[in-house]
Design a protein around this motif. Sequence first.
Motif, PDB file in Angstrom:
ATOM      1  N   PHE A   7       5.230   3.819  -7.448  1.00 49.01           N
ATOM      2  CA  PHE A   7       6.714   3.923  -6.472  1.00 49.01           C
ATOM      3  C   PHE A   7       6.458   1.907  -7.519  1.00 49.01           C
ATOM      4  O   PHE A   7       5.482   0.908  -6.531  1.00 49.01           O
ATOM      5  N   HIS A   8       6.671   1.582  -8.328  1.00 50.56           N
ATOM      6  CA  HIS A   8       6.841   0.807  -9.365  1.00 50.56           C
ATOM      7  C   HIS A   8       7.940  -0.195  -9.125  1.00 50.56           C
ATOM      8  O   HIS A   8       7.560  -1.848  -9.941  1.00 50.56           O
ATOM      9  N   GLU A  13       0.663  -1.249   0.125  1.00 53.36           N
ATOM     10  CA  GLU A  13      -0.233  -0.154   0.393  1.00 53.36           C
ATOM     11  C   GLU A  13       0.933   0.884   0.252  1.00 53.36           C
ATOM     12  O   GLU A  13       0.755   2.251  -0.785  1.00 53.36           O
ATOM     13  N   VAL A  14       2.115   0.528   0.649  1.00 50.71           N
ATOM     14  CA  VAL A  14       3.004   2.206   0.677  1.00 50.71           C
ATOM     15  C   VAL A  14       3.536   2.496  -0.475  1.00 50.71           C
ATOM     16  O   VAL A  14       3.259   3.607  -0.524  1.00 50.71           O
ATOM     17  N   CYS A  15       3.856   1.350  -1.313  1.00 53.54           N
ATOM     18  CA  CYS A  15       4.204   1.770  -2.769  1.00 53.54           C
ATOM     19  C   CYS A  15       3.434   2.477  -3.308  1.00 53.54           C
ATOM     20  O   CYS A  15       3.558   3.281  -4.585  1.00 53.54           O
ATOM     21  N   SER A  37      17.393   0.559   4.373  1.00 58.56           N
ATOM     22  CA  SER A  37      16.763  -0.114   2.843  1.00 58.56           C
ATOM     23  C   SER A  37      18.309  -0.212   1.863  1.00 58.56           C
ATOM     24  O   SER A  37      19.011   1.128   2.201  1.00 58.56           O
ATOM     25  N   SER A  38      17.863  -0.319   0.785  1.00 59.17           N
ATOM     26  CA  SER A  38      19.010  -0.088  -0.249  1.00 59.17           C
ATOM     27  C   SER A  38      18.081  -0.442  -1.636  1.00 59.17           C
ATOM     28  O   SER A  38      17.977  -0.934  -1.871  1.00 59.17           O
ATOM     29  N   GLU A  94      11.580   4.870   4.308  1.00 59.09           N
ATOM     30  CA  GLU A  94      12.448   3.812   3.617  1.00 59.09           C
ATOM     31  C   GLU A  94      12.666   3.872   2.250  1.00 59.09           C
ATOM     32  O   GLU A  94      13.623   3.759   1.220  1.00 59.09           O
ATOM     33  N   ILE A  95      11.071   4.207   1.403  1.00 57.19           N
ATOM     34  CA  ILE A  95      10.805   3.703   0.398  1.00 57.19           C
ATOM     35  C   ILE A  95      11.598   5.286  -0.541  1.00 57.19           C
ATOM     36  O   ILE A  95      11.812   5.018  -1.517  1.00 57.19           O
TER      37      ILE A  95
END
Length: 136
Positions: free
Chosen positions: A75-76, A68-70, A93-94, A127-128
């Motif tokens: 952001f796909h 849901e956040v993505c 995140s990385s 993080e995203i």
Amino acid sequence: MDHTHIRIRLESDLSRDIWDTLEGDIISGLLNLSRTEKSSNAYKSILEVHSFRVTQELTPKLFGIFREVCERLEFHDPVDFFITNSPEVNAFSSTRTEDDQPHIGNINSTLVDKFDDEELQFVIGHEIGHIISNNT
């Protein structure tokens, strides 16, 4: 006198005896089962050893929160999310190391224990954001 053929035969016999004593067939089978896919992403390799990957089947609620956040951030790119058992309130995140690899998102288990869904969404979004800005 050349003893090479004797030494080779003795070494061969010793090798076979060690293999049989240590149940070499079983050990070899276990080593084959324990192999993971080759990855040039060091973070992913580390996480695959000591964390668990968030999947629809394993943790549907958390999987849904991550997805849901993505979607909200539009952001796909593929992202593999992990949870690490840790008392620290932390996440990281990385970015992916190759185009055919997913990005990595990780939250520590304490966040899952202590944060509500909205707080988790905030942390995951943060993080995203690092991945989107290539600032990981």
